[in-house]
Write a protein that holds these residues in place. Sequence first.
Motif, PDB file in Angstrom:
ATOM      1  N   VAL A   1       0.889  -1.033  -0.125  1.00  0.00           N
ATOM      2  CA  VAL A   1       0.181   0.141   0.235  1.00  0.00           C
ATOM      3  C   VAL A   1       1.086   0.949  -0.038  1.00  0.00           C
ATOM      4  CG1 VAL A   1      -2.264  -1.092   1.123  1.00  0.00           C
ATOM      5  CG2 VAL A   1      -0.569   0.428   2.654  1.00  0.00           C
ATOM      6  N   ALA A   2       0.439   2.343  -0.387  1.00  0.00           N
ATOM      7  CA  ALA A   2       1.414   4.103  -0.562  1.00  0.00           C
ATOM      8  C   ALA A   2       0.921   4.121   0.657  1.00  0.00           C
ATOM      9  CB  ALA A   2       0.537   4.149  -1.821  1.00  0.00           C
ATOM     10  N   ALA A   3       2.455   4.647   1.245  1.00  0.00           N
ATOM     11  CA  ALA A   3       2.427   4.741   2.401  1.00  0.00           C
ATOM     12  C   ALA A   3       1.871   6.417   2.479  1.00  0.00           C
ATOM     13  CB  ALA A   3       3.674   4.919   3.296  1.00  0.00           C
ATOM     14  N   TYR A   4       1.432   6.398   4.117  1.00  0.00           N
ATOM     15  CA  TYR A   4       0.937   8.065   3.714  1.00  0.00           C
ATOM     16  C   TYR A   4       2.005   8.774   3.771  1.00  0.00           C
ATOM     17  CZ  TYR A   4      -3.109   5.497   5.469  1.00  0.00           C
ATOM     18  OH  TYR A   4      -4.469   5.357   4.828  1.00  0.00           O
ATOM     19  N   ALA A   5       1.976  10.467   2.881  1.00  0.00           N
ATOM     20  CA  ALA A   5       2.756  11.227   3.058  1.00  0.00           C
ATOM     21  C   ALA A   5       3.259  11.884   4.348  1.00  0.00           C
ATOM     22  CB  ALA A   5       2.402  12.455   1.967  1.00  0.00           C
ATOM     23  N   GLY A   6       2.383  12.097   5.284  1.00  0.00           N
ATOM     24  CA  GLY A   6       3.028  12.351   6.494  1.00  0.00           C
ATOM     25  C   GLY A   6       3.680  11.671   7.133  1.00  0.00           C
ATOM     26  N   ASP A   7       3.173  10.112   7.351  1.00  0.00           N
ATOM     27  CA  ASP A   7       4.362   8.760   7.690  1.00  0.00           C
ATOM     28  C   ASP A   7       5.729   8.923   7.322  1.00  0.00           C
ATOM     29  OD1 ASP A   7       2.525   7.280   9.452  1.00  0.00           O
ATOM     30  OD2 ASP A   7       1.637   6.926   7.562  1.00  0.00           O
ATOM     31  N   LEU A   8       6.031   9.408   5.973  1.00  0.00           N
ATOM     32  CA  LEU A   8       7.342   9.267   5.391  1.00  0.00           C
ATOM     33  C   LEU A   8       7.673  10.927   6.011  1.00  0.00           C
ATOM     34  CD1 LEU A   8       6.180   8.373   1.619  1.00  0.00           C
ATOM     35  CD2 LEU A   8       7.349   7.175   3.539  1.00  0.00           C
ATOM     36  N   ASP A   9       7.235  11.940   5.893  1.00  0.00           N
ATOM     37  CA  ASP A   9       7.739  13.071   6.121  1.00  0.00           C
ATOM     38  C   ASP A   9       8.020  12.868   7.939  1.00  0.00           C
ATOM     39  OD1 ASP A   9       6.734  14.645   4.514  1.00  0.00           O
ATOM     40  OD2 ASP A   9       4.671  14.931   4.697  1.00  0.00           O
ATOM     41  N   PHE A  10       6.987  12.213   8.275  1.00  0.00           N
ATOM     42  CA  PHE A  10       7.821  12.318  10.531  1.00  0.00           C
ATOM     43  C   PHE A  10       9.188  11.418  10.313  1.00  0.00           C
ATOM     44  CE2 PHE A  10       7.635   9.315  14.124  1.00  0.00           C
ATOM     45  CZ  PHE A  10       6.959  10.097  14.687  1.00  0.00           C
ATOM     46  N   CYS A  11       9.014  10.555   8.914  1.00  0.00           N
ATOM     47  CA  CYS A  11      10.609   9.638   9.226  1.00  0.00           C
ATOM     48  C   CYS A  11      11.542  10.245   9.311  1.00  0.00           C
ATOM     49  CB  CYS A  11      10.228   8.315   8.348  1.00  0.00           C
ATOM     50  SG  CYS A  11      11.343   7.037   8.150  1.00  0.00           S
TER      51      CYS A  11
END
Length: 164
Positions: free
Chosen positions: A36-46
């Motif tokens: 599934v495509a990760a949510y942009a917010g999770d990638l930002d958080f990482c």
Amino acid sequence: MSNCVLPALALLTLAVRVVAADPSPVVNPRRVTGSVAAYAGDLDFCVAETNGYRASIGRSALVRSAVLESYAAAAAPHDGSARAVHQYFHKTRGGGVAFAENQLPWWPLPQYGSVREVIRHGMAMMWAEGRGGGHYENIVGRYTEVGCGVFIDGPNVTVVQAFR
């Protein structure tokens, strides 16, 4: 009220509290399978979490890289499905773009409630290795870019962090 309604209301209240405490989406692991495509917010958080640790020891921030993010988005489902850490990295030699990689493989999403909490706890664990620990050294290394990828497979989540 029937005996089934009260537990359902308690569960709904708990879910609302989790969402309010952490703005990343709460995923129902029984409904999500495959890549599934990760949510942009999770990638930002990482990326932000990585840079927060780097800043704590005076290291410069890493730039979020779309190229590394694309690599990590391919590595996470590959290794998550294969149940083999860093297999994609070794098989593709970092996809020709990543020089180093950290992974949080098969973390139980229901235990943490959100991808962000998996990232938060996983990064803390890697940071706790301290000097000489491979994950720690990747976080503080002389890299300039980072990209993250997330794969949710049923109740498990795999997060890949790629560096160059």
